[in-house]
Structure formats: C-alpha cells, structure tokens
Design a protein around this motif. Structure first.
Motif, PDB file in Angstrom:
ATOM      1  N   PRO A 143     -44.593 -97.068  14.519  1.00 31.75           N
ATOM      2  CA  PRO A 143     -45.117 -98.100  15.408  1.00 31.75           C
ATOM      3  C   PRO A 143     -44.302 -99.380  15.300  1.00 31.75           C
ATOM      4  O   PRO A 143     -43.913 -99.795  14.213  1.00 31.75           O
ATOM      5  N   ILE A 144     -44.003-100.005  16.432  1.00 31.00           N
ATOM      6  CA  ILE A 144     -43.321-101.293  16.441  1.00 31.00           C
ATOM      7  C   ILE A 144     -44.030-102.192  17.436  1.00 31.00           C
ATOM      8  O   ILE A 144     -44.827-101.739  18.249  1.00 31.00           O
ATOM      9  N   GLY A 145     -43.734-103.488  17.366  1.00 27.65           N
ATOM     10  CA  GLY A 145     -44.371-104.425  18.283  1.00 27.65           C
ATOM     11  C   GLY A 145     -45.877-104.386  18.178  1.00 27.65           C
ATOM     12  O   GLY A 145     -46.583-104.313  19.177  1.00 27.65           O
ATOM     13  N   GLU A 146     -46.385-104.427  16.917  1.00 26.80           N
ATOM     14  CA  GLU A 146     -47.825-104.388  16.649  1.00 26.80           C
ATOM     15  C   GLU A 146     -48.468-103.127  17.221  1.00 26.80           C
ATOM     16  O   GLU A 146     -49.618-103.124  17.651  1.00 26.80           O
ATOM     17  N   GLY A 147     -47.710-102.037  17.244  1.00 25.54           N
ATOM     18  CA  GLY A 147     -48.263-100.762  17.666  1.00 25.54           C
ATOM     19  C   GLY A 147     -48.231-100.514  19.155  1.00 25.54           C
ATOM     20  O   GLY A 147     -48.653 -99.462  19.619  1.00 25.54           O
ATOM     21  N   ARG A 148     -47.723-101.479  19.952  1.00 25.82           N
ATOM     22  CA  ARG A 148     -47.709-101.297  21.407  1.00 25.82           C
ATOM     23  C   ARG A 148     -46.648-100.292  21.843  1.00 25.82           C
ATOM     24  O   ARG A 148     -46.754 -99.677  22.893  1.00 25.82           O
ATOM     25  N   VAL A 149     -45.601-100.163  21.042  1.00 24.95           N
ATOM     26  CA  VAL A 149     -44.507 -99.237  21.329  1.00 24.95           C
ATOM     27  C   VAL A 149     -44.271 -98.393  20.087  1.00 24.95           C
ATOM     28  O   VAL A 149     -44.391 -98.884  18.964  1.00 24.95           O
ATOM     29  N   ARG A 150     -43.954 -97.115  20.299  1.00 26.91           N
ATOM     30  CA  ARG A 150     -43.671 -96.263  19.151  1.00 26.91           C
ATOM     31  C   ARG A 150     -42.358 -95.517  19.356  1.00 26.91           C
ATOM     32  O   ARG A 150     -42.007 -95.137  20.469  1.00 26.91           O
ATOM     33  N   ILE A 151     -41.651 -95.333  18.253  1.00 26.47           N
ATOM     34  CA  ILE A 151     -40.435 -94.529  18.246  1.00 26.47           C
ATOM     35  C   ILE A 151     -40.801 -93.175  17.654  1.00 26.47           C
ATOM     36  O   ILE A 151     -41.323 -93.096  16.542  1.00 26.47           O
ATOM     37  N   ALA A 174     -42.807 -93.977  33.262  1.00 24.46           N
ATOM     38  CA  ALA A 174     -42.098 -95.239  33.495  1.00 24.46           C
ATOM     39  C   ALA A 174     -41.825 -96.018  32.214  1.00 24.46           C
ATOM     40  O   ALA A 174     -40.757 -96.619  32.060  1.00 24.46           O
ATOM     41  N   GLN A 175     -42.790 -96.011  31.273  1.00 22.17           N
ATOM     42  CA  GLN A 175     -42.644 -96.796  30.052  1.00 22.17           C
ATOM     43  C   GLN A 175     -42.155 -95.936  28.887  1.00 22.17           C
ATOM     44  O   GLN A 175     -42.688 -95.984  27.778  1.00 22.17           O
ATOM     45  N   LEU A 202     -34.755 -85.545  19.882  1.00 18.39           N
ATOM     46  CA  LEU A 202     -34.727 -86.701  20.765  1.00 18.39           C
ATOM     47  C   LEU A 202     -35.440 -87.882  20.119  1.00 18.39           C
ATOM     48  O   LEU A 202     -36.523 -87.731  19.557  1.00 18.39           O
ATOM     49  N   LEU A 203     -34.823 -89.039  20.231  1.00 19.93           N
ATOM     50  CA  LEU A 203     -35.453 -90.268  19.768  1.00 19.93           C
ATOM     51  C   LEU A 203     -36.110 -90.911  20.981  1.00 19.93           C
ATOM     52  O   LEU A 203     -35.443 -91.489  21.838  1.00 19.93           O
ATOM     53  N   LEU A 204     -37.418 -90.754  21.060  1.00 17.81           N
ATOM     54  CA  LEU A 204     -38.192 -91.226  22.206  1.00 17.81           C
ATOM     55  C   LEU A 204     -38.787 -92.598  21.903  1.00 17.81           C
ATOM     56  O   LEU A 204     -39.428 -92.789  20.873  1.00 17.81           O
ATOM     57  N   VAL A 205     -38.564 -93.550  22.801  1.00 18.71           N
ATOM     58  CA  VAL A 205     -39.190 -94.869  22.694  1.00 18.71           C
ATOM     59  C   VAL A 205     -40.166 -94.987  23.855  1.00 18.71           C
ATOM     60  O   VAL A 205     -39.769 -94.882  25.022  1.00 18.71           O
ATOM     61  N   ASP A 210     -47.869 -94.209  27.502  1.00 16.21           N
ATOM     62  CA  ASP A 210     -47.045 -93.142  28.080  1.00 16.21           C
ATOM     63  C   ASP A 210     -46.503 -92.161  27.049  1.00 16.21           C
ATOM     64  O   ASP A 210     -45.868 -91.166  27.407  1.00 16.21           O
ATOM     65  N   GLU A 211     -46.746 -92.425  25.772  1.00 16.73           N
ATOM     66  CA  GLU A 211     -46.135 -91.606  24.725  1.00 16.73           C
ATOM     67  C   GLU A 211     -46.522 -90.130  24.825  1.00 16.73           C
ATOM     68  O   GLU A 211     -45.655 -89.242  24.826  1.00 16.73           O
ATOM     69  N   ILE A 212     -47.815 -89.843  24.906  1.00 13.54           N
ATOM     70  CA  ILE A 212     -48.264 -88.451  24.927  1.00 13.54           C
ATOM     71  C   ILE A 212     -47.741 -87.729  26.161  1.00 13.54           C
ATOM     72  O   ILE A 212     -47.289 -86.580  26.085  1.00 13.54           O
ATOM     73  N   ALA A 213     -47.776 -88.402  27.315  1.00 15.69           N
ATOM     74  CA  ALA A 213     -47.277 -87.775  28.546  1.00 15.69           C
ATOM     75  C   ALA A 213     -45.800 -87.429  28.417  1.00 15.69           C
ATOM     76  O   ALA A 213     -45.351 -86.360  28.868  1.00 15.69           O
ATOM     77  N   ALA A 214     -45.026 -88.312  27.796  1.00 17.56           N
ATOM     78  CA  ALA A 214     -43.596 -88.054  27.610  1.00 17.56           C
ATOM     79  C   ALA A 214     -43.375 -86.876  26.666  1.00 17.56           C
ATOM     80  O   ALA A 214     -42.515 -86.015  26.911  1.00 17.56           O
TER      81      ALA A 214
END
Length: 224
Positions: A143-151, A174-175, A202-205, A210-214
């Motif tokens: 988790p990064i950005g206080e959990g809003r984005v994950r790698i 999209a995200q 793959l390194l997914l950001v 949108d994480e699960i959908a990706a």
C-alpha cells in the motif's frame, strides 16, 4: 550518507533485522535489557550494543541517541514501544520513528500520537494468509499513498486471457497501469506495443477501487 538506525527489542527478529540493515551499510545501535542476548549480539562486528530499557531517558542518552536518524521499537510490549518512540521524537528530535504493535486496534492511536510508521504483526500475518488463500498469483501487495494506491505483483499464467497480447490491446481499468514486467532476469518498462508472455511477473499499480478488476482481467479469475 547511510542513516543511523536504533533498534529497541529483544527477539530473534531484532537480530535478523539488524544484520540485514548492516548488510546495507547502515550504522546500527541495539538497546536491549537482556544481558545474555546483548552478549550474543556483541559478537556481530560493527554493531553497537547498549544494555538497558529503551523506554528510559537515561538509557537513550547513554546510547548517544543524538546520532539516531531512525528509531525502531519492537519489544513485546506496545506501551513500551510507544514511550520509546515518543521520547525519541519529542525529546531527542529523531527524524523517523517506527513502532511494532500487537493489537491492530492501537494502530490509529499510535499514528495520532505522532509515530511515523506503525506495523501490526497480527494484521500483517492475517493479510498475508488471506492473500495467499484467495490470490495465489499475487507475490506482493504494497500500500502507498495512505492505502489509496497499491503496487501488486501479478503472475501471468499460460491460460491468462492477456497472454501474447500487446499492452495497447489490453483494456485495463482507468486507474491502473502495468508499470513494469519482470521476465526472467530482465526488467522491462513496457510500451503500448510490448507483448505480455506466459510466466511474466507484472508490476501493477492501481487504485484500491480498480485493483481487483485489473487482477481479474490479468488472471482471468474472479475474486468476489
């Protein structure tokens, strides 16, 4: 210049962490209240060992905490860890404090008190178990950005729907983006024409929305 790291604690994890940080050329000071453990640690070259309780001001002063850049408190007592980090930050102006907690309910309180990073062992272990149980393709979730984005590292299987497709032919949410492809010993920064192959990592950001959908798009599996 490498940062001087102080570690307060008396467990195998302390020794393991200290040795790892030493290998990265960080100066290390360990504060420990177990004399036998201190003797064991003293056999390690280039490590400063201080006998005493890390939540006592005079012990921190004796350890020359003025040269500390990062304080890591990882005893078995949450209250002791909090006191150690608060003294380091509020009294001795240590730049960064990291505290271990055993109770996930205390995490928010520790942050409110000004601790820079709080690591909950119970929460971390639970997360790892859940991820391993339902998402075998995922090697790491950060988790990064206080959990809003994950790698997230996602393994591409032979039956993945995106195998042999160029990146611009993959309709990712999209995200989300594929930031890097780990292929064998190579690291590839992909372009639109880059093809995805079986066994690629793959390194997914992605945003948490949108994480699960990706991941489902990449793996062809549903994680509902």
């Amino acid at each position: 210049m490498n940062q001087h790291i102080f570690i307060v604690g008396n467990s195998f994890q302390v020794k393991s962490l200290a040795e790892s940080l030493l290998n990265k050329k960080h100066p290390i000071t360990i504060i420990n209240n177990d004399m036998e453990f201190c003797k064991e640690l003293s056999q390690i070259d280039n490590m400063t060992i201080v006998f005493g309780d890390g939540d006592k001001r005079y012990v921190l002063e004796d350890a020359d905490i003025g040269k500390c850049d990062i304080m890591i408190a990882m005893t078995d007592n949450d209250a002791d860890n909090l006191v150690t980090c608060l003294m380091a930050k509020k009294i001795f102006n240590v730049k960064k404090t990291i505290s271990l907690v055993s109770d996930v309910k205390k995490t928010a309180f520790f942050y409110q008190m000004g601790i820079d990073s709080v690591v909950c062992t119970t929460s971390a272990i639970t997360t790892i178990i859940e991820q391993q149980a339902i998402m075998d393709e995922l090697a790491t979730m950060i988790p990064i950005g206080e959990g809003r984005v994950r790698i997230t590292k996602v393994k591409v299987s032979e039956d993945s729907p995106i195998v042999n497709k160029a990146l611009f032919d993959i309709a990712l949410p999209a995200q989300s983006i594929i930031a890097c492809i780990l292929r064998g010993q190579s690291s590839i920064i992909p372009r639109g024409s880059t093809k995805i192959l079986a066994d690629d990592m793959l390194l997914l950001v992605a945003s948490i929305e949108d994480e699960i959908a990706a991941i489902e798009l990449i793996t062809g599996k549903s994680y509902d």
